[in-house]
Design a protein around this motif. Structure first.
Motif, PDB file in Angstrom:
ATOM      1  N   TRP A   1       0.818  -1.212   0.000  1.00 39.17           N
ATOM      2  CA  TRP A   1       0.000   0.000   0.000  1.00 39.17           C
ATOM      3  C   TRP A   1       0.854   1.265   0.000  1.00 39.17           C
ATOM      4  CZ3 TRP A   1       0.475   3.733   3.635  1.00 39.17           C
ATOM      5  CH2 TRP A   1       1.148   3.398   4.817  1.00 39.17           C
ATOM      6  N   ALA A   2       2.020   1.200   0.661  1.00 38.94           N
ATOM      7  CA  ALA A   2       2.896   2.371   0.701  1.00 38.94           C
ATOM      8  C   ALA A   2       3.398   2.721  -0.695  1.00 38.94           C
ATOM      9  CB  ALA A   2       4.066   2.117   1.648  1.00 38.94           C
ATOM     10  N   THR A   3       3.766   1.690  -1.461  1.00 40.09           N
ATOM     11  CA  THR A   3       4.250   1.916  -2.825  1.00 40.09           C
ATOM     12  C   THR A   3       3.130   2.424  -3.716  1.00 40.09           C
ATOM     13  OG1 THR A   3       5.781   0.065  -2.482  1.00 40.09           O
ATOM     14  CG2 THR A   3       5.519   0.875  -4.725  1.00 40.09           C
ATOM     15  N   THR A   4       1.940   1.852  -3.564  1.00 35.94           N
ATOM     16  CA  THR A   4       0.787   2.303  -4.358  1.00 35.94           C
ATOM     17  C   THR A   4       0.481   3.775  -4.100  1.00 35.94           C
ATOM     18  OG1 THR A   4      -0.154   0.073  -4.242  1.00 35.94           O
ATOM     19  CG2 THR A   4      -1.637   1.865  -4.863  1.00 35.94           C
ATOM     20  N   ALA A   5       0.480   4.146  -2.818  1.00 32.37           N
ATOM     21  CA  ALA A   5       0.203   5.540  -2.459  1.00 32.37           C
ATOM     22  C   ALA A   5       1.284   6.467  -2.997  1.00 32.37           C
ATOM     23  CB  ALA A   5       0.092   5.673  -0.947  1.00 32.37           C
ATOM     24  N   LEU A   6       2.543   6.048  -2.893  1.00 33.49           N
ATOM     25  CA  LEU A   6       3.652   6.880  -3.360  1.00 33.49           C
ATOM     26  C   LEU A   6       3.588   7.088  -4.866  1.00 33.49           C
ATOM     27  CD1 LEU A   6       6.327   8.328  -2.623  1.00 33.49           C
ATOM     28  CD2 LEU A   6       7.514   6.179  -3.105  1.00 33.49           C
ATOM     29  N   LEU A   7       3.323   5.998  -5.633  1.00 30.37           N
ATOM     30  CA  LEU A   7       3.251   6.120  -7.087  1.00 30.37           C
ATOM     31  C   LEU A   7       2.064   6.981  -7.513  1.00 30.37           C
ATOM     32  CD1 LEU A   7       4.125   2.449  -8.164  1.00 30.37           C
ATOM     33  CD2 LEU A   7       5.578   4.472  -8.345  1.00 30.37           C
ATOM     34  N   ALA A   8       0.923   6.834  -6.822  1.00 29.35           N
ATOM     35  CA  ALA A   8      -0.252   7.637  -7.164  1.00 29.35           C
ATOM     36  C   ALA A   8       0.022   9.118  -6.898  1.00 29.35           C
ATOM     37  CB  ALA A   8      -1.454   7.162  -6.355  1.00 29.35           C
ATOM     38  N   PHE A   9       0.634   9.419  -5.771  1.00 30.11           N
ATOM     39  CA  PHE A   9       0.956  10.806  -5.450  1.00 30.11           C
ATOM     40  C   PHE A   9       1.971  11.371  -6.433  1.00 30.11           C
ATOM     41  CE2 PHE A   9       3.337  14.055  -3.068  1.00 30.11           C
ATOM     42  CZ  PHE A   9       2.283  14.896  -2.730  1.00 30.11           C
ATOM     43  N   SER A  10       2.946  10.550  -6.805  1.00 28.55           N
ATOM     44  CA  SER A  10       3.965  10.990  -7.761  1.00 28.55           C
ATOM     45  C   SER A  10       3.342  11.279  -9.121  1.00 28.55           C
ATOM     46  CB  SER A  10       5.055   9.930  -7.882  1.00 28.55           C
ATOM     47  OG  SER A  10       5.998  10.284  -8.883  1.00 28.55           O
ATOM     48  N   ASP A  11       2.430  10.383  -9.571  1.00 29.65           N
ATOM     49  CA  ASP A  11       1.776  10.598 -10.865  1.00 29.65           C
ATOM     50  C   ASP A  11       0.969  11.889 -10.868  1.00 29.65           C
ATOM     51  OD1 ASP A  11       2.851   8.259 -11.795  1.00 29.65           O
ATOM     52  OD2 ASP A  11       1.065   7.043 -11.365  1.00 29.65           O
ATOM     53  N   ARG A  12       0.226  12.120  -9.760  1.00 32.76           N
ATOM     54  CA  ARG A  12      -0.592  13.319  -9.683  1.00 32.76           C
ATOM     55  C   ARG A  12       0.278  14.580  -9.661  1.00 32.76           C
ATOM     56  NH1 ARG A  12      -5.745  14.013  -8.037  1.00 32.76           N
ATOM     57  NH2 ARG A  12      -5.957  12.004  -9.085  1.00 32.76           N
ATOM     58  N   LEU A  13       1.378  14.522  -8.925  1.00 30.43           N
ATOM     59  CA  LEU A  13       2.272  15.682  -8.847  1.00 30.43           C
ATOM     60  C   LEU A  13       2.967  15.919 -10.174  1.00 30.43           C
ATOM     61  CD1 LEU A  13       3.377  17.802  -6.872  1.00 30.43           C
ATOM     62  CD2 LEU A  13       5.241  16.238  -6.347  1.00 30.43           C
ATOM     63  N   GLN A  14       3.320  14.836 -10.878  1.00 31.53           N
ATOM     64  CA  GLN A  14       4.002  14.965 -12.167  1.00 31.53           C
ATOM     65  C   GLN A  14       3.073  15.564 -13.226  1.00 31.53           C
ATOM     66  OE1 GLN A  14       5.346  11.252 -13.744  1.00 31.53           O
ATOM     67  NE2 GLN A  14       6.904  12.160 -15.048  1.00 31.53           N
ATOM     68  N   GLU A  15       1.789  15.209 -13.149  1.00 33.25           N
ATOM     69  CA  GLU A  15       0.839  15.692 -14.155  1.00 33.25           C
ATOM     70  C   GLU A  15       0.430  17.151 -13.914  1.00 33.25           C
ATOM     71  OE1 GLU A  15      -2.379  13.008 -13.879  1.00 33.25           O
ATOM     72  OE2 GLU A  15      -1.304  11.301 -14.754  1.00 33.25           O
ATOM     73  N   SER A  16       0.362  17.547 -12.657  1.00 31.73           N
ATOM     74  CA  SER A  16      -0.199  18.877 -12.379  1.00 31.73           C
ATOM     75  C   SER A  16       0.670  19.713 -11.439  1.00 31.73           C
ATOM     76  CB  SER A  16      -1.599  18.710 -11.771  1.00 31.73           C
ATOM     77  OG  SER A  16      -1.547  17.887 -10.615  1.00 31.73           O
ATOM     78  N   TRP A  17       2.000  19.526 -11.466  1.00 32.79           N
ATOM     79  CA  TRP A  17       2.861  20.295 -10.571  1.00 32.79           C
ATOM     80  C   TRP A  17       2.801  21.796 -10.881  1.00 32.79           C
ATOM     81  CZ3 TRP A  17       6.676  23.335 -12.587  1.00 32.79           C
ATOM     82  CH2 TRP A  17       7.062  23.066 -13.903  1.00 32.79           C
ATOM     83  N   TYR A  18       2.597  22.120 -12.174  1.00 34.80           N
ATOM     84  CA  TYR A  18       2.547  23.530 -12.554  1.00 34.80           C
ATOM     85  C   TYR A  18       1.257  24.198 -12.077  1.00 34.80           C
ATOM     86  CZ  TYR A  18      -0.168  21.316 -16.266  1.00 34.80           C
ATOM     87  OH  TYR A  18      -1.086  20.557 -16.965  1.00 34.80           O
ATOM     88  N   ILE A  19       0.294  23.388 -11.652  1.00 29.66           N
ATOM     89  CA  ILE A  19      -0.930  23.937 -11.061  1.00 29.66           C
ATOM     90  C   ILE A  19      -0.851  23.903  -9.540  1.00 29.66           C
ATOM     91  CG2 ILE A  19      -3.427  23.642 -10.839  1.00 29.66           C
ATOM     92  CD1 ILE A  19      -3.450  22.441 -13.630  1.00 29.66           C
ATOM     93  N   VAL A  20      -0.313  22.789  -9.007  1.00 27.25           N
ATOM     94  CA  VAL A  20      -0.276  22.587  -7.558  1.00 27.25           C
ATOM     95  C   VAL A  20       0.625  23.616  -6.880  1.00 27.25           C
ATOM     96  CG1 VAL A  20       0.405  21.009  -5.710  1.00 27.25           C
ATOM     97  CG2 VAL A  20      -0.823  20.145  -7.711  1.00 27.25           C
ATOM     98  N   LEU A  21       1.840  23.803  -7.420  1.00 30.45           N
ATOM     99  CA  LEU A  21       2.790  24.712  -6.776  1.00 30.45           C
ATOM    100  C   LEU A  21       2.293  26.160  -6.748  1.00 30.45           C
ATOM    101  CD1 LEU A  21       6.227  23.273  -8.002  1.00 30.45           C
ATOM    102  CD2 LEU A  21       5.013  22.858  -5.857  1.00 30.45           C
ATOM    103  N   PRO A  22       1.797  26.724  -7.877  1.00 25.62           N
ATOM    104  CA  PRO A  22       1.236  28.082  -7.782  1.00 25.62           C
ATOM    105  C   PRO A  22       0.028  28.153  -6.857  1.00 25.62           C
ATOM    106  CG  PRO A  22       1.693  27.528 -10.069  1.00 25.62           C
ATOM    107  CD  PRO A  22       1.859  26.268  -9.276  1.00 25.62           C
ATOM    108  N   ALA A  23      -0.798  27.072  -6.842  1.00 27.80           N
ATOM    109  CA  ALA A  23      -1.965  27.071  -5.966  1.00 27.80           C
ATOM    110  C   ALA A  23      -1.538  27.137  -4.503  1.00 27.80           C
ATOM    111  CB  ALA A  23      -2.805  25.826  -6.205  1.00 27.80           C
TER     112      ALA A  23
END
Length: 403
Positions: free
Chosen positions: A207-229
């Motif tokens: 579960w730790a790996t699943t959570a880490l990969l999901a968070f990484s994918d989300r951050l990789q796809e929308s980091w340019y939105i998340v960081l300014p937000a």
């Protein structure tokens, strides 16, 4: 001298507009009346407003402390106020402070009192300073008040410097650690995604790996939105808690209720209030006026309101200790000492003694808290890094054990 834009009517009813130079809005109105003009609207010109705004910028505390000390010394030496301000204007090296001194000197030359001239620059001279200067002018001890304000500012800057210096290393660690973890999540962790695809399909991925990969994918796809937000959210929170009166009150109440930090914030606020009140009483300022001035010294809206209510009760003939006890913001020991000081007619010295004791005690507490911050931040960073490494290594270890 400031310029004023005006709209006025002549005796015939014709509307005219223009710009005139005057020492104050009152002088501008008088000048229009002398020209047989009926003022409709009078206000500072755009150029003057820009100058006032420029002069209302914040000035570093060390420059203000020097200004207060030098002005107090000049007044003690018998130099007139206008001449003293002219000397300080000529020798100051800070551009914003030089403009503020110039504007203050010009206002005083036109008949404005020093506290009213300083009130035009709220970002440089806070309400406490203006109130104390007003009390000093009315009581005839302006130079003593300026020296007291300088000492107060110097003490605040020293305390701020200690805390800031102690936080530099922990904040640096947190900043560097956050950058490293962000880089890992965006560029390093995705490299393992293909390796773990088979285990994910079989449902054997931890579960730790699943959570880490999901968070990484989300951050990789929308980091340019998340960081300014995150940046905008941080700015919004800061603006709400510092510029909005309701938000400032909520933030001050939260600080008082925060475990560990609350008692420190409360002790510092009480110490500032006691020192300022004791100083004002020692200089002969009436207790009601002293309370209304000193409540702003606490730096906490909640405590200021409690002190303001105490001032209302004192005006009704009650003892100061009684409403302070009822407010719940002052400890039993402090209230008892204030009560004894009132009975012994030695309240001003008792208050200054309370301030000295609280500042020493709180200074030691601050050192302990700041020293604990570094290992706590290190533990947080270590926990995050350990989670990332464990999430990446667990599937590999499982694959090795299956083979």
């Amino acid at each position: 001298m400031p310029e004023f834009d005006y709209i006025a009517r002549e005796l015939s009813g014709k509307q005219v507009s223009g710009t005139l130079t005057a020492g104050s809005e009152k002088d501008a109105l008088a000048a229009l009346q002398s020209q047989s003009l009926f003022p409709v609207k009078v206000g500072l010109s755009e150029a003057t407003r820009k100058q006032v705004v420029a002069g209302s910028k914040r000035v570093p505390g060390r420059y203000l402390t020097t200004f207060y000390n030098q002005l107090a010394d000049l007044l003690r030496s018998g130099v007139p106020l206008l001449r003293s301000l002219q000397l300080l204007e000529d020798q100051t090296s800070h551009a914003t402070l030089r403009f503020i001194i110039q504007d203050t000197r010009e206002q005083i030359a036109e008949g404005t009192r020093l506290n009213d001239a300083m009130r035009r620059h709220p970002k440089a001279f806070n309400s406490l300073t203006v109130s104390m200067v007003k009390a000093g002018e009315e009581g005839g001890f302006l130079e003593d008040v300026l020296a007291r304000v300088a000492a107060f500012n110097d003490h605040q800057e020293e305390l701020k410097g200690k805390v800031t210096g102690a936080l530099v290393y922990p904040v640096f660690l947190m900043g560097v650690g956050s950058i490293i973890i962000t880089v890992l999540l965006i560029w390093f962790v995705p490299q393992f995604a293909q390796i773990f695809d088979r285990m994910r399909e079989q449902g054997k991925l931890p579960w730790a790996t699943t959570a880490l990969l999901a968070f990484s994918d989300r951050l990789q796809e929308s980091w340019y939105i998340v960081l300014p937000a995150i940046g905008f959210a941080a700015f919004g929170v800061y603006y709400y808690f510092t510029e909005n009166p309701e938000g400032q009150q909520q933030f001050d109440r939260l600080k008082l209720r925060t475990p560990g930090i609350g008692p420190i914030v409360q002790n510092l606020a009480v110490a500032r209030f006691c020192r300022m009140l004791g100083t004002l009483l020692k200089n002969g300022v009436p207790i009601l006026q002293s309370l209304r001035i000193a409540k702003d010294a606490s730096g906490n809206v909640v405590l200021s309101e409690a002190i303001g209510n105490a001032a209302d009760n004192v005006s009704g003939g009650k003892s100061l200790a009684i409403p302070l006890r009822a407010s719940g913001q002052f400890s039993k020991e402090i209230v008892e000492m204030i009560s004894i000081g009132e009975e012994a007619n030695n309240l001003e010295n008792v208050l200054i003694g309370i301030a000295d004791s609280l500042e020493k005690y709180t200074g030691r507490k601050i050192e302990v808290v700041v020293r604990m911050l570094e290992p706590m931040l290190l533990l947080v960073m270590a926990a995050i890094v350990t989670f990332v490494i464990a999430a990446l290594l667990l599937p590999i270890l499982n694959m090795s054990s299956v083979r």
